[in-house]
Write an enzyme that holds these catalytic residues in place. Structure first.
Site, short mmCIF file in Angstrom:
data_model
loop_
_atom_site.label_atom_id
_atom_site.label_comp_id
_atom_site.label_asym_id
_atom_site.label_seq_id
_atom_site.Cartn_x
_atom_site.Cartn_y
_atom_site.Cartn_z
N SER A 189 0.95 -1.09 0.02
CA SER A 189 0.16 0.12 -0.05
C SER A 189 0.95 1.25 0.15
O SER A 189 1.81 1.44 -0.89
CB SER A 189 -0.59 0.04 1.17
OG SER A 189 -1.96 0.88 1.20
N GLU B 39 -9.51 -4.00 -6.21
CA GLU B 39 -9.06 -2.77 -5.54
C GLU B 39 -9.46 -1.70 -6.28
O GLU B 39 -9.32 -1.67 -7.51
CB GLU B 39 -7.59 -3.18 -5.37
CG GLU B 39 -7.08 -4.24 -4.32
CD GLU B 39 -5.73 -4.02 -3.87
OE1 GLU B 39 -5.27 -2.78 -3.79
OE2 GLU B 39 -5.11 -5.00 -4.08
N HIS C 55 -7.28 -5.39 -0.90
CA HIS C 55 -6.20 -4.78 -0.48
C HIS C 55 -5.35 -5.38 0.28
O HIS C 55 -5.68 -5.81 1.53
CB HIS C 55 -6.42 -3.11 -0.13
CG HIS C 55 -5.32 -2.47 0.02
ND1 HIS C 55 -4.66 -1.91 -1.18
CD2 HIS C 55 -4.85 -1.67 1.01
CE1 HIS C 55 -3.97 -1.03 -0.73
NE2 HIS C 55 -3.99 -1.00 0.48
#
Length: 321
Positions: free
Chosen positions: A173, A267, A297
């Site tokens: 991320s 996502e 995610h």
């Protein structure tokens, strides 16, 4: 149909459904924690209540995930005033290679506790030691605090005697964003880049210009545009979001190391991975993109079969050199 064969089929189906039910029950508290991390009240606000909810969710997610993996040696220490930790195999291992892991959390949450599960999985997949570090968070410490801390961790590995090519930089991320920004900075400074990059659901485009930000908004079970807008505002602080130091997607990738990208098909950040692969390939960088169907995610952290397979793939990518 033979009643006996039918009975066997129904029995197998029942076992499969029972197994899926157990998996769902294990996932439920982790999914709630993940949603809490990405919950904010408004796109232009990161108030103390939202921030506290994010950070508590991130810490809880790390605690929930930790018992579900085979933990390795965990050695916390202070890296020139920054909290850091080593994850080490508890068996004889190759000390010539090392992983530098950058945790996610939108640059506004995350700590060593959250880092521990994925860092342990990376060590388990490779047999290499992994260094985690607790970079400073926004809004208390906006850009470039996190990038400066990543450089501090990188320089520490160089001080220990590792060559740049002996280091794999991994991130999930916002940690994937940080890993890429670190490489852009090293390249700009004329320094050698790491041997390989591993990016899990990387956030590469703070402008949110990819199609998936709208096309997959309803599919994504965890992240919303409100969250994206809120965390980028407090981190970037009004700076140009097209800068490669914030949106590494728009940087020059010539000379970048071989890269593995893993992303879930559901996502909102899907375009960030797809476009990164395209830009890297244009720059003639070896880039392998893996799209994991029906995954969310940073699914690699969760106790599901596809997470185990994804970590196995990471191990293969790094070990088959």
């Amino acid at each position: 149909m033979d009643p006996k064969k039918l009975s066997i089929r129904l029995s197998a189906k029942g076992k499969k459904e029972e197994k899926a039910g157990k998996e769902d029950r294990r996932l439920a508290p982790m999914m709630r924690a993940l949603k809490a991390i990405h919950s904010v009240g408004a796109p232009d606000s990161m108030n103390p209540e939202d921030l506290a909810k994010q950070r508590a969710g991130q810490e809880l997610l790390g605690r929930l995930a930790a018992p579900m993996i085979v933990m390795k040696k965990w050695e916390p220490f202070s890296l020139k005033g920054m909290a850091a930790a080593w994850v080490k195999p508890d068996w004889p291992h190759d000390r010539r290679r090392v992983i530098l892991y950058c945790h996610g959390g939108g640059y506004t949450s995350g700590n060593l506790g959250y880092s521990r599960p994925l860092a342990s999985k990376l060590t388990n997949a490779t047999g290499w030691e992994t260094l985690c570090f607790e970079y400073r968070l926004a809004p208390e410490h906006p850009f470039p605090a996190a990038v400066d801390d990543a450089r501090k961790a990188w320089d520490y590995l160089m001080y220990l005697g590792y060559g740049a090519r002996d280091v794999v930089v991994a991130g999930d991320s916002a940690g994937g964003n940080l890993a890429l920004v670190l490489c852009h900075q090293l390249k700009e400074a004329g320094r050698q880049l790491p041997g390989r990059l591993v990016l899990m659901s990387p956030w590469t485009d703070m402008t949110a210009s990819g199609r998936s930000y709208t096309q997959r908004a309803e599919m994504d079970p965890t992240i919303t545009m409100d969250y994206i807008q809120a965390v980028r505002e407090v981190y970037a602080g009004g700076r140009d979001l097209t800068s490669p130091m914030l949106s590494p997607l728009f940087g020059n990738f010539e000379g970048f190391p071989p890269t593995l990208i893993q992303v879930g098909s559901n996502e909102i950040l899907f375009s960030d991975s797809l476009r990164l692969r395209e830009r890297m390939q244009t720059a003639r960088v070896h880039c392998q993109l893996e799209v994991w169907n029906d995954m969310w995610h940073v699914f690699q952290m969760f106790p599901v079969r596809k997470a185990a397979l994804a970590m196995e793939s990471i191990g293969n990518f790094l070990l088959e050199q």
